[in-house]
Design a protein around this motif. Sequence first.
Motif, mmCIF file in Angstrom:
data_model
loop_
_atom_site.group_PDB
_atom_site.id
_atom_site.type_symbol
_atom_site.label_atom_id
_atom_site.label_comp_id
_atom_site.label_asym_id
_atom_site.label_seq_id
_atom_site.Cartn_x
_atom_site.Cartn_y
_atom_site.Cartn_z
ATOM 1 N N ALA A 89 0.919 -1.094 -0.112
ATOM 2 C CA ALA A 89 -0.216 0.005 -0.060
ATOM 3 C C ALA A 89 0.968 1.070 0.036
ATOM 4 C CB ALA A 89 -0.908 -0.121 1.134
ATOM 5 N N ALA A 90 1.971 1.231 0.748
ATOM 6 C CA ALA A 90 2.784 2.154 0.695
ATOM 7 C C ALA A 90 3.807 2.579 -0.619
ATOM 8 C CB ALA A 90 3.730 2.253 2.069
ATOM 9 N N LEU A 91 3.888 1.313 -1.399
ATOM 10 C CA LEU A 91 4.747 1.559 -2.645
ATOM 11 C C LEU A 91 4.584 2.619 -3.424
ATOM 12 C CD1 LEU A 91 7.110 -0.068 -3.746
ATOM 13 C CD2 LEU A 91 5.437 -1.130 -5.086
ATOM 14 N N PRO A 92 3.352 3.005 -3.944
ATOM 15 C CA PRO A 92 2.815 4.041 -4.853
ATOM 16 C C PRO A 92 3.183 5.714 -4.130
ATOM 17 C CG PRO A 92 0.915 2.757 -4.676
ATOM 18 C CD PRO A 92 2.033 2.380 -3.676
ATOM 19 N N LEU A 93 3.045 5.686 -2.748
ATOM 20 C CA LEU A 93 3.567 6.777 -2.077
ATOM 21 C C LEU A 93 5.116 6.992 -1.998
ATOM 22 C CD1 LEU A 93 2.683 9.414 -0.393
ATOM 23 C CD2 LEU A 93 3.048 7.770 1.673
ATOM 24 N N ALA B 282 7.102 5.825 -4.171
ATOM 25 C CA ALA B 282 7.553 5.946 -5.876
ATOM 26 C C ALA B 282 7.265 7.669 -6.033
ATOM 27 C CB ALA B 282 6.742 5.113 -6.746
ATOM 28 N N GLY B 283 6.154 7.979 -5.416
ATOM 29 C CA GLY B 283 5.865 9.334 -5.929
ATOM 30 C C GLY B 283 6.695 10.498 -4.997
ATOM 31 N N ILE B 284 7.148 10.155 -3.886
ATOM 32 C CA ILE B 284 8.304 11.114 -3.251
ATOM 33 C C ILE B 284 9.632 10.804 -3.946
ATOM 34 C CG2 ILE B 284 9.601 11.197 -0.975
ATOM 35 C CD1 ILE B 284 6.947 10.388 0.310
ATOM 36 N N ALA B 285 9.927 9.647 -4.516
ATOM 37 C CA ALA B 285 11.134 9.470 -4.981
ATOM 38 C C ALA B 285 11.208 10.142 -6.414
ATOM 39 C CB ALA B 285 11.512 7.751 -5.135
ATOM 40 N N PHE B 286 10.105 10.064 -7.167
ATOM 41 C CA PHE B 286 9.939 11.059 -8.257
ATOM 42 C C PHE B 286 10.104 12.461 -8.356
ATOM 43 C CE2 PHE B 286 7.462 13.028 -11.633
ATOM 44 C CZ PHE B 286 8.111 12.863 -12.754
ATOM 45 N N ALA B 287 9.439 12.892 -7.014
ATOM 46 C CA ALA B 287 9.471 14.204 -6.828
ATOM 47 C C ALA B 287 10.905 14.670 -6.442
ATOM 48 C CB ALA B 287 8.409 14.718 -5.594
#
Length: 120
Positions: free
Chosen positions: A34-38, A40-45
């Motif tokens: 469940a935390a994987l998309p979050l 990934a978004g933080i890493a992308f930002a």
Amino acid sequence: MSTITVTAPSVTAVRPATRLRLTARGRRVLAGLAALPLAAGIAFAAISGGSALASGDEAQTVSFATVTVLPGDTLWSIAESVAPSADPRTVISAIERLNALGTGSLQVGQQIAIPAEYTD
């Protein structure tokens, strides 16, 4: 006359569905998924956020004059003194925008930036 007989169909008992049980390890795996998309978004930002700072262009420096507010000074008097040939209302508007003055009230000793177009 004919007779019709209605009989109920035979119903077989169905076993209740088994309840899903999660172990501690299963809960950790589910929370990680469940935390994987979050994450990934933080890493992308974090990766793409610094691209504007990494450009090879030099930043422009803007110089402007400042005026110290004296007792009895108003924006109108400051506008007339820095740009006597210009309309004081346009000078006041430019000063308010440059200094982010919302109310137009000044404090004695305050440093007011004058737009470059009105400095000599």
